[in-house]
Design an enzyme around this catalytic site. Structure first.
Site, PDB file in Angstrom:
ATOM      1  N   GLY A 187       0.951  -1.100   0.000  1.00 24.99           N
ATOM      2  CA  GLY A 187       0.000   0.000   0.000  1.00 24.99           C
ATOM      3  C   GLY A 187       0.981   1.135   0.000  1.00 24.99           C
ATOM      4  O   GLY A 187       1.912   1.137   0.798  1.00 24.99           O
ATOM      5  N   THR A 188       0.857   2.078  -0.880  1.00 22.76           N
ATOM      6  CA  THR A 188       1.987   2.954  -1.047  1.00 22.76           C
ATOM      7  C   THR A 188       1.579   4.281  -1.650  1.00 22.76           C
ATOM      8  O   THR A 188       0.446   4.451  -2.102  1.00 22.76           O
ATOM      9  CB  THR A 188       3.011   2.272  -1.984  1.00 22.76           C
ATOM     10  OG1 THR A 188       4.202   3.030  -2.000  1.00 22.76           O
ATOM     11  CG2 THR A 188       2.468   2.206  -3.386  1.00 22.76           C
ATOM     12  N   THR A 189       2.528   5.210  -1.628  1.00 23.83           N
ATOM     13  CA  THR A 189       2.361   6.427  -2.420  1.00 23.83           C
ATOM     14  C   THR A 189       3.640   6.606  -3.207  1.00 23.83           C
ATOM     15  O   THR A 189       4.728   6.661  -2.631  1.00 23.83           O
ATOM     16  CB  THR A 189       2.175   7.668  -1.522  1.00 23.83           C
ATOM     17  OG1 THR A 189       1.240   7.370  -0.510  1.00 23.83           O
ATOM     18  CG2 THR A 189       1.708   8.842  -2.343  1.00 23.83           C
TER      19      THR A 189
ATOM     20  N   ASP B 174       7.066   6.722  -0.484  1.00 22.93           N
ATOM     21  CA  ASP B 174       7.134   6.528   0.959  1.00 22.93           C
ATOM     22  C   ASP B 174       7.954   5.265   1.176  1.00 22.93           C
ATOM     23  O   ASP B 174       8.590   4.763   0.255  1.00 22.93           O
ATOM     24  CB  ASP B 174       5.721   6.383   1.535  1.00 22.93           C
ATOM     25  CG  ASP B 174       5.095   5.055   1.126  1.00 22.93           C
ATOM     26  OD1 ASP B 174       4.572   4.338   2.005  1.00 22.93           O
ATOM     27  OD2 ASP B 174       5.137   4.728  -0.083  1.00 22.93           O
TER      28      ASP B 174
ATOM     29  N   LYS C 218      11.518   1.577  -2.398  1.00 23.43           N
ATOM     30  CA  LYS C 218      10.617   1.300  -3.511  1.00 23.43           C
ATOM     31  C   LYS C 218      11.124   1.925  -4.801  1.00 23.43           C
ATOM     32  O   LYS C 218      10.451   1.847  -5.823  1.00 23.43           O
ATOM     33  CB  LYS C 218       9.222   1.849  -3.201  1.00 23.43           C
ATOM     34  CG  LYS C 218       8.635   1.235  -1.959  1.00 23.43           C
ATOM     35  CD  LYS C 218       7.237   1.759  -1.700  1.00 23.43           C
ATOM     36  CE  LYS C 218       6.827   1.405  -0.281  1.00 23.43           C
ATOM     37  NZ  LYS C 218       5.533   1.931   0.076  1.00 23.43           N
TER      38      LYS C 218
END
Lengths: 246, 217
Positions: B16-18, B33, B50
């Protein structure tokens, strides 16, 4: 006698002759000299250098597209001597092997492992009846993270070895003798001395006074371990330095 | 689609990320993030990377299943390095994005990963490409993705300008990520930024306590 049924074929495919020789492999070595070029590789104290002739036989040829130096990985370079098409095939295979190694194991392949892999592949050609050995010889150069500058050669017989200096091609015997003499005293060679020794070897053995565009020089050094080829201007500087010494 | 209901235990660790990427005058900023979570309940890592470097001047940021994304970027790295050695030139950003797209499209049934690819090449300068889940590839000047991106569409639409300076773009990226991390429970940790220009690549890490604060905090 069973020898009778092999008569003649030992020269046509890679099976043993009655004397225990593989004629096809020997012919492959002769094919390397066919190209008429000679290449020299020398390992210095903090660098490794390969030099080859750049012969552009046809005036219509675009010489910038002709090369015998190839990058196998960003850190491993090679010079190919011999049959042009076979050379490209071996270079392609080397690149694939290096790429797959990095993918599988997560780190860059080292020059000795890559050389061994290519030698093993060449050996298979000396046993398979349906494939001929490649008529080319590869000299690899790299800065090994553990061993420092390295120079390796693998030939159509599937033999490979590390060298302090070596030569391949039409005048390899003379060039190897020249190198033996010069390296007998185990001199300490920096980049300039190594390049100039390699150029002198070729010009002495071939009795040619080279111009910058007639040579291809590839180097790897400890401070710049990425394989690169020298520009015409850099080659000219070395040629001038050699001329001034004499 | 069934994909959205894939059980997190089957897919394992998911990001789950931005993530975002934005072009500025002379380069591109790519950022993310650093939180990896399993479902919405458990933070499995507070500081993962990431931003994967697929080549000297090309980075990819990953969204979706971490395992899938790592496998795809690993395959992409291999194909790109081989392509670049053969071409005897650094690869184009579109080449990197296309490699990822092929992998995503051809394996769309098994994979659940999306990418934003950003970088610099000699032909077209700084570029940002997005490869979505099913394997769509488009180029945009600014792109956001991941679960946290939904909270910052307004901010990005309002604040992104073409031809910003490097500092303006860095501030924009930091603010956007901070806002998303502030509202999305599966985004958090530190802000990882990479600035890619012709000259090189620069990594910037902004820890949680140094992030910009907004009126609600």
């Amino acid at each position: 006698m069973s020898r009778g049924s092999n008569a003649g074929f030992d020269r046509h495919i890679t099976i043993f002759s009655p004397e225990g020789r593989l004629y096809q492999v020997e012919y492959a070595f002769k094919a390397i000299s066919q190209s008429g070029l000679t290449s020299v590789g020398i390992r210095g104290s903090d660098c490794t250098v390969v030099v080859t002739q750049k012969k552009v036989p046809d005036k219509l040829l675009d010489s910038s597209t002709v090369t015998n130096m190839f990058k196998l990985t960003p850190h491993i370079g090679c010079v190919m001597t011999g049959h042009n098409a076979d050379s490209r095939s071996q270079v392609h295979r080397a690149r694939v092997e290096a790429g797959e190694w990095k993918y599988k194991f997560g780190y860059d392949i080292t020059a000795d492992v890559l050389c061994r892999r290519l030698a093993d592949i060449s050996q298979v050609y000396t046993q398979n009846a349906e494939m001929r050995p490649l008529g080319c010889c590869m000299i690899l150069v790299a800065i090994d993270p553990q061993l420092g500058p390295v120079l390796y050669k693998c030939d159509p017989a599937g033999y490979y070895c590390g060298f302090r200096a070596t030569a391949v091609g039409a005048k390899q015997t003379e060039a190897n003798s020249f190198l033996e003499k010069k390296l007998k005293k185990k001199p300490v060679l920096d980049l300039d001395k190594t390049v100039q020794l390699a150029i002198s070897c070729l010009s002495t053995v071939l009795a040619i006074d080279f111009k910058a565009h007639e040579l291809e020089i590839g180097i790897v050094t400890k401070d710049k371990p990425k394989f690169r080829t020298l520009t015409d201007a850099e080659i000219e500087a070395h040629l001038v330095a050699i001329a001034e010494r004499e | 689609m069934e994909k959205h209901f894939t059980d997190s235990r089957v897919k394992g660790v998911s990001t789950g990320t931005t993530i975002l990427a934005a072009v500025f005058d002379g380069g591109v900023v790519i950022g993310s993030d650093s939180r990896a979570s399993i479902g919405g309940d458990y933070v499995s890592s507070k500081a993962i990377n990431k931003l994967i470097q697929v080549h000297d001047r090309i980075f990819s940021c990953i969204a979706g299943s971490l395992a899938d994304a790592q496998a795809v970027t690993k395959a992409a790295k291999f194909q790109l390095s081989f392509h670049s050695i053969q071409m005897e030139n650094p690869p184009l950003v579109i080449a990197a994005a296309s490699v990822l797209k092929e992998l995503c499209y051809n394996n769309k049934d098994e994979l659940q990963a999306g990418f934003i690819t950003a970088g610099w090449d000699k032909k077209k300068g700084p570029q940002v490409y997005v490869v979505s889940l099913g394997g769509m590839l488009i180029r945009q000047p600014v792109m956001i993705a991941g679960s946290g991106s939904t909270y910052i569409y307004g901010y990005v639409d309002a604040k992104y300008k073409v031809n910003m300076t490097r500092e303006e773009c860095l501030q924009f990226a930091t603010n956007a990520l901070a806002l998303a991390m502030g509202r999305d429970n599966v985004s958090g940790g530190v802000v990882n930024l990479v600035v890619i220009t012709e000259a090189g690549v620069e990594h910037i890490v902004i820890p949680g306590d140094k992030l910009p604060r907004f009126s609600d905090e």
